[in-house]
Scaffold this motif. Structure first.
Motif, mmCIF file in Angstrom:
data_model
loop_
_atom_site.group_PDB
_atom_site.id
_atom_site.type_symbol
_atom_site.label_atom_id
_atom_site.label_comp_id
_atom_site.label_asym_id
_atom_site.label_seq_id
_atom_site.Cartn_x
_atom_site.Cartn_y
_atom_site.Cartn_z
ATOM 1 N N LYS A 70 0.854 -1.188 0.000
ATOM 2 C CA LYS A 70 0.000 0.000 0.000
ATOM 3 C C LYS A 70 0.885 1.231 0.000
ATOM 4 C CE LYS A 70 -3.698 -2.281 2.479
ATOM 5 N NZ LYS A 70 -4.827 -2.362 1.667
ATOM 6 N N GLY A 71 0.435 2.249 -0.695
ATOM 7 C CA GLY A 71 1.203 3.485 -0.725
ATOM 8 C C GLY A 71 0.848 4.319 -1.934
ATOM 9 N N PHE A 72 1.820 5.083 -2.416
ATOM 10 C CA PHE A 72 1.567 5.942 -3.567
ATOM 11 C C PHE A 72 2.865 6.235 -4.307
ATOM 12 C CE2 PHE A 72 2.484 8.655 0.003
ATOM 13 C CZ PHE A 72 3.278 9.676 -0.515
ATOM 14 N N VAL A 73 2.706 6.518 -5.606
ATOM 15 C CA VAL A 73 3.803 6.938 -6.470
ATOM 16 C C VAL A 73 3.320 8.150 -7.258
ATOM 17 C CG1 VAL A 73 4.783 4.612 -6.681
ATOM 18 C CG2 VAL A 73 3.103 5.389 -8.354
ATOM 19 N N PHE A 74 4.234 8.840 -7.898
ATOM 20 C CA PHE A 74 3.869 9.976 -8.733
ATOM 21 C C PHE A 74 4.096 9.611 -10.193
ATOM 22 C CE2 PHE A 74 4.623 11.956 -4.629
ATOM 23 C CZ PHE A 74 3.499 12.760 -4.525
ATOM 24 N N LEU A 75 3.041 9.774 -10.995
ATOM 25 C CA LEU A 75 3.085 9.462 -12.423
ATOM 26 C C LEU A 75 2.854 10.728 -13.235
ATOM 27 C CD1 LEU A 75 0.899 6.213 -12.432
ATOM 28 C CD2 LEU A 75 3.384 6.390 -12.315
ATOM 29 N N THR A 76 3.097 10.649 -14.537
ATOM 30 C CA THR A 76 2.829 11.750 -15.446
ATOM 31 C C THR A 76 1.606 11.405 -16.278
ATOM 32 O OG1 THR A 76 5.179 12.274 -15.595
ATOM 33 C CG2 THR A 76 3.762 13.161 -17.333
ATOM 34 N N CYS A 77 0.600 12.285 -16.252
ATOM 35 C CA CYS A 77 -0.608 12.101 -17.050
ATOM 36 C C CYS A 77 -0.225 12.184 -18.527
ATOM 37 C CB CYS A 77 -1.642 13.174 -16.702
ATOM 38 S SG CYS A 77 -3.119 13.102 -17.749
ATOM 39 N N GLN A 78 -0.700 11.239 -19.321
ATOM 40 C CA GLN A 78 -0.363 11.209 -20.733
ATOM 41 C C GLN A 78 -1.232 12.141 -21.583
ATOM 42 O OE1 GLN A 78 2.448 9.500 -21.957
ATOM 43 N NE2 GLN A 78 2.705 9.643 -19.751
#
Length: 170
Positions: free
Chosen positions: A66-74
């Motif tokens: 469980k947790g979170f990451v940072f992504l880039t919206c395409q």
């Protein structure tokens, strides 16, 4: 049940019915293969991995991440926070011959060939990579084609062909 500190390796040949628990927190930036998918190395991944023999003496590894990451919206190219919530159950086998036919595999567990120790960090990294969306989209953005997206504004290519057709010709 035993909790392990230090190098976190699952030794399939040493599992017991009580099992071993591996717990920790990883920063997504620490996971080398995940780095290409991320907008930022920041984030947090809490994991709990329990490796044991089940009632049938199969080597079973249960992973909760469980947790979170940072992504880039395409679509917008903005960075956004992506929540991670994974519950996997793996059955470790010694060879490909021990893998069940694909049709017989259940939805609740996956079979993995493990010929030696399994690195918990690598296991967590692979589970996170497989859980990420193929095309990340920031939550709250309207899907293309709705509410003024580019597709609704673009005329049909056949409409342009109709304009080229001369009156009186077929």
């Amino acid at each position: 049940m035993r909790t392990v500190a230090g190098p976190q390796l699952i030794h399939p040949d040493r599992l017991t019915p009580k099992g071993t628990v591996f717990e920790g927190v990883l920063r997504p930036g620490e996971l080398e293969n995940l780095a290409d998918e991320l907008a930022s190395p920041d984030g947090e991944l809490h994991y709990r991995v329990h490796a044991a023999l089940d009632a049938s003496r199969r080597r079973v590894v249960s992973c909760i991440i469980k947790g979170f990451v940072f992504l880039t919206c395409q679509r917008s190219f903005e960075t956004f926070r992506h929540e991670v919530a994974i519950e996997d159950r793996l059955v470790l086998v010694d060879s490909e011959e021990e893998l069940p036919p694909f049709e017989e595999e259940g939805d609740r567990e996956d079979f993995v060939v493990a010929t030696g120790p399994v690195d918990v960090k690598g296991l967590v990294e692979e589970a996170v990579i497989l859980s990420l969306p193929m095309v990340p989209h920031k939550p709250g953005l309207e899907p293309e084609g709705e509410g003024g997206g580019m597709e609704t504004e673009r005329p049909s290519p056949f409409a342009a062909l109709a304009g080229l057709k001369r009156p009186g010709t077929k």
